[in-house]
Design an enzyme around this catalytic site. Sequence first.
Site, mmCIF file in Angstrom:
data_model
loop_
_atom_site.group_PDB
_atom_site.id
_atom_site.type_symbol
_atom_site.label_atom_id
_atom_site.label_comp_id
_atom_site.label_asym_id
_atom_site.label_seq_id
_atom_site.Cartn_x
_atom_site.Cartn_y
_atom_site.Cartn_z
ATOM 1 N N TYR A 138 0.823 -1.212 0.000
ATOM 2 C CA TYR A 138 0.000 0.000 0.000
ATOM 3 C C TYR A 138 0.862 1.269 0.000
ATOM 4 C CZ TYR A 138 -4.815 -1.610 0.777
ATOM 5 O OH TYR A 138 -6.058 -2.124 0.633
ATOM 6 N N ASP A 221 -3.528 -17.999 0.624
ATOM 7 C CA ASP A 221 -4.501 -18.682 -0.238
ATOM 8 C C ASP A 221 -5.275 -19.721 0.563
ATOM 9 O OD1 ASP A 221 -2.095 -20.051 -0.021
ATOM 10 O OD2 ASP A 221 -2.063 -20.770 -2.097
ATOM 11 N N ASP A 245 -6.712 -6.564 3.939
ATOM 12 C CA ASP A 245 -7.795 -5.878 3.227
ATOM 13 C C ASP A 245 -8.738 -6.914 2.612
ATOM 14 O OD1 ASP A 245 -9.161 -3.689 1.951
ATOM 15 O OD2 ASP A 245 -8.165 -4.262 0.089
HETATM 16 C C1 IPM Z 1 -10.539 -0.684 3.695
HETATM 17 C C2 IPM Z 1 -10.736 -0.051 2.350
HETATM 18 C C3 IPM Z 1 -9.563 0.874 2.075
HETATM 19 C C4 IPM Z 1 -8.313 0.020 2.024
HETATM 20 C C5 IPM Z 1 -9.701 1.744 0.806
HETATM 21 C C6 IPM Z 1 -10.953 2.570 0.841
HETATM 22 C C7 IPM Z 1 -8.496 2.614 0.603
HETATM 23 O O1 IPM Z 1 -10.891 -1.025 1.381
HETATM 24 O O2 IPM Z 1 -10.446 0.066 4.682
HETATM 25 O O3 IPM Z 1 -10.488 -1.913 3.762
HETATM 26 O O4 IPM Z 1 -7.962 -0.532 0.969
HETATM 27 O O5 IPM Z 1 -7.657 -0.097 3.062
HETATM 28 MG MG MG Z 2 -11.044 -3.007 2.133
#
Ligand code: IPM
Ligand code: MG
Length: 354
Positions: A138, A221, A245
């Site tokens: 990220y 996975d 995520d």
């Molecule tokens: C989450 C969301 C966020 C992320 C987005 C909105 C940037 O999907 O909080 O899980 O990817 O972290």
């Molecule tokens: Mg998310």
Amino acid sequence: MRIAVLAGDGIGPEIVAEALKVLERLGRDGLKFEFEHAPVGGAAVDAHGDPLPAATLEVARRADAVLFGAVGGPKYDALPRPQRPEQGLLRLRKDLGLFANLRPAVIYPELAAASTLKPEVVAGLDLLIVRELTGDIYFGQPRGIRRLDNGEREGFDTMRYSESEIRRIAHVAFRAARKRQRRVCSVDKANVLETTQLWREVVTEVGREYPDVELTHMYVDNAAMQLLKQPKQFDVIVTGNMFGDILSDEASMLTGSIGMLPSASLDANGKGLYEPIHGSAPDIAGRGVANPLATILSAAMMLRYSLNQEAAARRIEAAISKVLAQGLRTADIALPGEAKVGTKEMGDAVVSAL
Ligand code: IPM
Ligand code: MG
């Protein structure tokens, strides 16, 4: 208690309004809240050309906790990356040092039938995903889209984790496990990715400091599969930003609806940002049908983790159990043929249950 309220886009303002009603109701019983509203995401792009204006960051910084709605919408999808609403949230997480993301997936008995999985697979589910939130692919540099010598374009991102980043999130997971069933499953892709090979080594080292907590490791996975096959095998799952995520969206569906899942994003001192794990749902925004429970539950987490008000947190959670037992259902958790209530009615019901 000073709360920064960043409602954001789409259904964000609608669901946050219900959480504020609930907090205001608690205020009548003696808790003192001061709410400071500030724009974030697309709303802030519209007003200030920036998804996280300096003034908003300042409001968040001086608050004891941040209550967050959701950001994003199709209107902003074509903007250059720095102006995309999601960047407002990502910068907020990074700038406030909110590295520990707690995403509990708990099923309410009344909703076991609302899950797409068989009730016996999910009934009694209570797992906690601890997602690292300020590192990984990220935020890793370098990243971008570049032109290769042969003329075609190439996109690239960098997955990276330092030892100290892994160590501190591992500690959060082990400490959380001590308050639960004392089991941590660390999820990685150590068979393929160096970054997560280091992840596994460091989590194992940290685990030695917690001999009373069982530590297992699982490839991501397999974890995705096990979450559907036998989700109740998990107590605490600790994982990186990207895997967390994905797995947390998957886990949310075990509970019946993504509209039920709250989250806490904490810094090293317990200051935090609280938000539902779902997004801004542009398809239903403004229609008054969104489920406000994930946001109301996020407000409960805020009381618990940042404001030291465990009793108030429990009151909210008990009120939610009560309205579910009474049969109130927003569209996302209603079974075919069941009567549905809107966002406001659900919020009002929680307030009266309080
Ligand atoms: C989450 C969301 C966020 C992320 C987005 C909105 C940037 O999907 O909080 O899980 O990817 O972290
Ligand atoms: Mg998310």
